[in-house]
Design a protein around this motif. Sequence first.
Motif: not given
Length: 292
Positions: A25-26, A28-29, A31-33, A36
């Motif tokens: 969670h800490y 990959e999220q 990087n996902e944001v 996007k």
Amino acid sequence: MLWKSIGIIFAVLTVYVLLSATVFHYLEQPNEVLVKNHTRDFHLDFLRKYPCIPQDELELFVQRVLKSYDMGVVATATTTSESNWDFASSFFFSATVVTTIGYGNIAPNTMAGKVICIFCALCGIPLCTVFLAAIGQKLRFPITKLQEKMITGRSHRILRCVKVCLCVVLGSTLLILLPSVMFTLVEGWHYGVSVYYSVVTLTTIGFGDYVAGLQAVPYRDLYRAVNGVWVVLGLAWVALIVSEITGDINDKIVKNELKCSKNVSETVKTLSYRLNDMPSVAPVTSWHSGSL
């Protein structure tokens, strides 16, 4: 296996999964944001640069491209992807089904293909499991011989630990580290990505974010054949390691359960002897009948 042992294993597994989920969670999220935001900015910049293209038409175009990509097809005005359903690719797909790797980069789209895939999985997976177990037994023989030459006169537990260590070290070198060099040279991946792909494949996780043999490399069919041999040997090696580790754990659990059952049996037997040695007491009902 006692329910207590099952509960302990479940608790450990749950904690392990929760910790892994926290780390992912800490990592990959953020990087996902970031991806996007960059994608949205690129989309808006494209519309500002080409205002003659309606936004709904662009959205429809992107959706169609993504749908084709999900089906394993990449086609533009100048290039097109290699066929995913020629004989070599179909053989590769069937192998990923029976080995439960299931990369997910390609899948049957016709109803007839889906039905055949069901029968291929139901019949092929048990056969593949038996075959990999047999190959694992053959791989166990040279490792056992090497273990006997290295250590003699030791306890069974030490010998099993040595066997597991030999399996891990030799297997990791021959089936992960060395093949990753081949993937780096042929596919052009970073070596760390190649190691990641090797581990994900041999553990049958098969995310599908990286799949070897999709590019139009020279001698593609031969390369895929070598890749298939590597997958078979690697899966047999992983099955061997899992068998050795779980066998040791199961032996300990069974030993503890037998010890616990023996203690319970001895306690019950002791209580039974004590009850038999106690002096008999006349029933209360007979005493009342006698007094009357």
